[in-house]
Scaffold this active site. Structure first.
Site: not given
Ligand code: NAP
Length: 283
Positions: A69, A105
């Site tokens: 992205k 999103d």
């Molecule tokens: P990302 O950029 O990799 O960010 C991950 C986030 O999760 C960070 O804030 C990280 O914290 C936190 N995290 C990971 N493991 C954790 C844990 N065990 N406990 C607490 N915090 C934790 O990922 P992203 O792109 O933001 O996506 C996040 C989620 O949203 C994904 O699971 C994705 O599938 C979902 N999503 C869904 C949609 C939809 O349309 N439904 C759209 C977009 C994303 P740290 O900074 O401390 O590492």
């Protein structure tokens, strides 16, 4: 005139799991649009080459998923205001003279909350867990929808602070006053809505928050979706939260925004959401 269907795809790595081709096929059928929507697996170091080849072959637009992205943002020559604030692009539109980048999103989340779930965001106190790409994409759309206070709590607090500082610099001061970065441990009090925007659910874990936060919230929504309730949804259930949702509606909502941008027609999300929910349950 070219009578072939217009070509679109979702690009990512991995991408095999993506439900976007099924969603867009249903939108196309429903609206009578002729499109061919596929999956594009790009090597981790090959985003640019894959996009250029797709465009050269006549591609009209792309959805962009993990981990591209930010690269898609750099690739776009012009950004919608919401993509500019997010600093990330999930939708590329190949126009004759330029490439437009959008981020749908947040609009997908807001429309799911307001239209499908009937949640009033005006003046709402919202806690968002996570400060990654997904969180970043939804901050301004939530503020635009009238959220009164948006607290962003992250496991790594510095990342939430950076997110708030960067987003605040790109939005109106009146909106910036309504967001604050906190640590997970600092999250306390009453929130109307708690959104889990962390990736913790992918490893069947929940963010480490006080369960009573979920007891007081009217709605808990996990951006992750699955056939079975995620760890966050189970935590919300055991805390007694009355309304618990996953991210399937957001997924369909963001796809509908992309489709409308590409085709100029807004599909009806309700039957598509229902079909996907049934398909998930059948697995
Ligand atoms: P990302 O950029 O990799 O960010 C991950 C986030 O999760 C960070 O804030 C990280 O914290 C936190 N995290 C990971 N493991 C954790 C844990 N065990 N406990 C607490 N915090 C934790 O990922 P992203 O792109 O933001 O996506 C996040 C989620 O949203 C994904 O699971 C994705 O599938 C979902 N999503 C869904 C949609 C939809 O349309 N439904 C759209 C977009 C994303 P740290 O900074 O401390 O590492």
């Amino acid at each position: 005139m070219d009578s072939r269907p217009a070509r679109y795809a979702v690009i990512g790595n991995p991408v095999a799991h993506s439900r976007s081709p099924a969603i867009h096929a249903m939108f196309a059928q429903q609206t009578g649009q002729q499109i061919d929507y596929g999956r594009l697996l790009a090597p981790l170091d090959g985003f640019l080459a894959a996009v250029q080849t797709f465009r050269a072959e006549g591609g009209h637009g792309l959805n962009v998923t993990v981990p591209f992205k930010a690269q898609a943002f750099d690739y776009a020559q012009r950004h919608t205001p919401r993509a500019a604030v997010a600093g990330a692009v999930n939708t590329l539109v190949f126009q004759a003279d330029e490439v437009l980048g959008d981020n749908t999103d947040g609009a997908g989340l807001v429309s799911d909350l307001q239209s499908r779930l009937g949640v009033s965001l005006h003046g709402a106190r919202v806690l968002m867990l996570g400060a990654g790409g997904a969180a970043r994409g939804v901050v301004q759309p939530l503020l635009e929808a009238g959220v009164g206070q948006l607290s962003i709590a992250n496991r790594t607090p510095a990342r939430a602070e950076v997110l708030c500082a960067e987003v605040s610099a790109r939005i109106a001061p009146e909106q910036a006053r309504r967001i604050a970065a906190i640590s997970l441990a600092q999250a306390h009090g009453r929130f109307d809505l708690i959104i889990n925007a962390t990736a913790a659910g992918l490893s069947d874990a929940a963010p480490d928050i006080r369960p009573e936060l979920l007891s007081h919230a009217a709605v808990a929504l996990d951006m992750v979706y699955a056939a079975q309730p995620t760890a966050f949804m189970r935590l919300a259930h055991s805390a007694g939260c009355p309304r618990i949702e996953d991210g399937l509606g957001m997924l369909v909502g963001q796809a509908a925004e992309s489709f409308a941008l590409w085709r100029g027609v807004r599909p009806d999300v309700a039957p598509v959401y229902a079909a996907l929910r049934d398909a998930l349950a059948a697995h």
